[in-house]
Design a protein around this motif. Structure first.
Motif, PDB file in Angstrom:
ATOM      1  N   ALA A   1      -7.278  -9.187  13.858  1.00 53.83           N
ATOM      2  CA  ALA A   1      -8.041  -8.386  12.911  1.00 53.83           C
ATOM      3  C   ALA A   1      -7.306  -8.279  11.584  1.00 53.83           C
ATOM      4  O   ALA A   1      -6.077  -8.182  11.545  1.00 53.83           O
ATOM      5  N   ALA A   2      -8.077  -8.287  10.500  1.00 56.72           N
ATOM      6  CA  ALA A   2      -7.520  -8.161   9.148  1.00 56.72           C
ATOM      7  C   ALA A   2      -8.086  -6.908   8.505  1.00 56.72           C
ATOM      8  O   ALA A   2      -9.217  -6.914   8.005  1.00 56.72           O
ATOM      9  N   PRO A   3      -7.332  -5.803   8.504  1.00 61.04           N
ATOM     10  CA  PRO A   3      -7.799  -4.588   7.823  1.00 61.04           C
ATOM     11  C   PRO A   3      -7.678  -4.752   6.300  1.00 61.04           C
ATOM     12  O   PRO A   3      -6.675  -5.257   5.802  1.00 61.04           O
ATOM     13  N   SER A   4      -8.707  -4.325   5.589  1.00 60.33           N
ATOM     14  CA  SER A   4      -8.670  -4.283   4.130  1.00 60.33           C
ATOM     15  C   SER A   4      -8.448  -2.820   3.750  1.00 60.33           C
ATOM     16  O   SER A   4      -9.385  -2.044   3.604  1.00 60.33           O
ATOM     17  N   PHE A   5      -7.179  -2.447   3.606  1.00 62.11           N
ATOM     18  CA  PHE A   5      -6.822  -1.035   3.517  1.00 62.11           C
ATOM     19  C   PHE A   5      -7.231  -0.410   2.180  1.00 62.11           C
ATOM     20  O   PHE A   5      -6.816  -0.868   1.112  1.00 62.11           O
ATOM     21  N   ARG A   6      -8.044   0.632   2.273  1.00 63.08           N
ATOM     22  CA  ARG A   6      -8.284   1.480   1.113  1.00 63.08           C
ATOM     23  C   ARG A   6      -6.966   2.175   0.773  1.00 63.08           C
ATOM     24  O   ARG A   6      -6.281   2.660   1.661  1.00 63.08           O
ATOM     25  N   GLY A   7      -6.571   2.175  -0.478  1.00 63.85           N
ATOM     26  CA  GLY A   7      -5.271   2.684  -0.873  1.00 63.85           C
ATOM     27  C   GLY A   7      -4.280   1.566  -1.138  1.00 63.85           C
ATOM     28  O   GLY A   7      -3.231   1.787  -1.743  1.00 63.85           O
ATOM     29  N   GLN A   8      -4.623   0.356  -0.658  1.00 62.19           N
ATOM     30  CA  GLN A   8      -3.799  -0.831  -0.900  1.00 62.19           C
ATOM     31  C   GLN A   8      -4.612  -1.914  -1.601  1.00 62.19           C
ATOM     32  O   GLN A   8      -4.317  -3.102  -1.477  1.00 62.19           O
ATOM     33  N   GLY A   9      -5.670  -1.500  -2.294  1.00 56.82           N
ATOM     34  CA  GLY A   9      -6.509  -2.437  -3.027  1.00 56.82           C
ATOM     35  C   GLY A   9      -7.705  -2.950  -2.244  1.00 56.82           C
ATOM     36  O   GLY A   9      -8.474  -3.766  -2.779  1.00 56.82           O
ATOM     37  N   GLY A  10      -7.890  -2.497  -0.990  1.00 53.40           N
ATOM     38  CA  GLY A  10      -8.995  -2.972  -0.166  1.00 53.40           C
ATOM     39  C   GLY A  10     -10.173  -2.015  -0.149  1.00 53.40           C
ATOM     40  O   GLY A  10     -10.158  -0.954  -0.782  1.00 53.40           O
ATOM     41  N   ASP A  11     -11.201  -2.396   0.637  1.00 53.17           N
ATOM     42  CA  ASP A  11     -12.429  -1.601   0.672  1.00 53.17           C
ATOM     43  C   ASP A  11     -12.578  -0.767   1.935  1.00 53.17           C
ATOM     44  O   ASP A  11     -13.626  -0.145   2.157  1.00 53.17           O
ATOM     45  N   GLY A  12     -11.566  -0.778   2.818  1.00 54.53           N
ATOM     46  CA  GLY A  12     -11.619   0.057   4.018  1.00 54.53           C
ATOM     47  C   GLY A  12     -12.287  -0.580   5.215  1.00 54.53           C
ATOM     48  O   GLY A  12     -12.476   0.087   6.239  1.00 54.53           O
ATOM     49  N   THR A  13     -12.630  -1.859   5.134  1.00 52.00           N
ATOM     50  CA  THR A  13     -13.267  -2.538   6.261  1.00 52.00           C
ATOM     51  C   THR A  13     -12.228  -3.278   7.105  1.00 52.00           C
ATOM     52  O   THR A  13     -11.079  -3.441   6.700  1.00 52.00           O
TER      53      THR A  13
END
Length: 410
Positions: A108-120
């Motif tokens: 799984a690849a988390p797109s972290f909100r707070g690290q430039g991602g969208d939270g998905t």
């Protein structure tokens, strides 16, 4: 003749005060960690595979579900710089209702909100476990139920309950199971490489749960290898039972040592003592040769949750009863969230899930933590059933991290 300083009344007082001070330092609650990354996988997420959950009906979800639910994340390891391997458990909680669920590893690849991602969270690939070479000495549940010999020998949640895993030097997977409990060895494609390894008991014989085919239980149900870690050079496995073996003091959990090449058990290194015998552990992660992280939690959720913590243990520091020193480093019910990354309009973040079963050291200041969402049963954030939340926490104090541990790009 003057008494030595340590025998004088002043010396004894000073030593007592110092002992109290250091004991207080170890037991005092740390400053709160800070939420710096948030991602969430929707509860109703499915992957390819035959329908699962024919015996499940709860909280508005009734099986069979179209495909395999992506749920029950019970352990985590690095896959590469941007993704992680998450291990699922047996599925729906028991042998009886999980014969159509396939335990897997999901990348799984988390797109972290707070690290430039969208939270998905994106599921990239999966590894499914099977026994084509017939290493398992008992009949698989699907074969027994259908009266046939399954050609693909796919393993299900009625055969094993995977709860912990590590990646060996040769990149194969070693998995800790709760039904045996067994230590299982798989190649990168999910093929079982050797006969499941039983756990020797200290008094002779083996440690066995009620689900063990030999049915000589001395360990409570679902209390096998919940936690597992390697030392930094991957020559030793440490496996911790979730329950107390019959004959041991209540709330004392054995930590076993095993050879990381053969899987041969080499006795225990000590005991982890629960803060409350009714608590449970969730996962274990390496910091350095002697220090490891352990999740300890109560069995409540939501507003009723009172105890969800991460401790640092030191295997070389033990009391006379062989219990290992532990120090609280994170209270998962008291996390700072100044940027409101989970968008609940609060500056304090709680991780109030019943089962929190994933922790991984990213770097000396950062941890990844995730929950097992027990699809579709748990509701820690009403009104809906739980998603799988994956978070990044910044620690108030740095860990003494071995240079070989942490994210590939740290």
């Amino acid at each position: 003749m003057n008494k030595p300083f340590y025998q004088s009344w002043f010396g004894r007082l000073a030593i007592g005060l110092l002992s109290f001070f250091f004991a207080f330092k170890l037991s005092a609650a740390p400053s709160p960690a800070t939420l710096i990354g948030f991602a969430s996988l929707a509860a109703d997420s499915y992957a390819p595979g035959s329908d699962a959950g024919a015996k499940i009906s709860a909280n508005g979800r009734t099986g069979p579900f179209k495909g395999q639910p992506v749920q029950g994340f019970s352990a985590v390891q690095f896959a590469d710089r941007a993704s992680f391997w998450f291990l699922t458990d047996n599925g729906f909680g028991s042998k009886d209702n999980s014969a159509d669920f396939f335990p897997r590893l999901y990348r799984a690849a988390p797109s972290f909100r707070g690290q430039g991602g969208d939270g998905t969270v994106k599921i990239i690939s999966l590894v499914q476990f099977s026994d084509p070479d017939r290493k398992i000495p008992f009949r698989l549940t699907r074969s027994a139920a259908s009266g046939t010999r399954e050609r693909d020998r796919t393993l299900t949640g009625a055969d094993f309950d995977p709860e912990s895993f590590v990646i060996a030097k040769d990149r194969s997977f070693w998995i800790g199971d709760e039904f045996g409990p067994y230590l299982l060895h798989f190649d990168r494609d999910g093929k079982l490489l050797q006969t499941p390894i039983e756990l020797p008991n200290l008094q002779g014989g083996f440690v066995r749960s009620p689900q063990n085919p030999n049915n000589k239980a001395n360990l409570a149900s679902s209390r096998g290898f919940e936690s597992m870690a390697t030392n930094p050079d991957r020559t030793i496995f440490y496996l911790m039972l979730e329950g107390t073996v019959k004959g041991d003091p209540e709330g004392f959990l054995r930590i076993y040592k095993a050879n990381a090449t053969t899987g041969e058990f080499q006795g225990i290194v000590g005991y982890y003592k629960l803060e409350d015998p009714n608590n449970a552990t969730g996962d274990m992660s390496v910091i350095n040769e002697n220090e490891y992280l352990v999740i300890e939690r109560d069995n409540k959720q939501g507003d009723e949750a009172r105890f969800k913590k991460i401790y640092k243990i030191n295997l070389t520091k033990q009391a006379q009863d062989r219990t290992i020193e532990k120090q609280e480093i994170v209270d998962l019910l008291n996390i700072q969230d100044p940027s409101d990354l989970n968008r609940d309009e609060k500056s304090q973040f709680r991780f109030p899930f019943q089962t929190i079963e994933d922790v991984l050291v990213i770097n000396a200041n950062t941890l990844l933590v995730a929950n097992d969402n027990n699809y579709p049963f748990s509701i820690a954030r009403p009104p809906g059933i739980d998603n799988t939340e994956i978070i990044l926490l910044k620690l108030p104090r740095s860990l003494n991290l071995d240079s070989r541990i942490g994210s590939p790009n740290r």
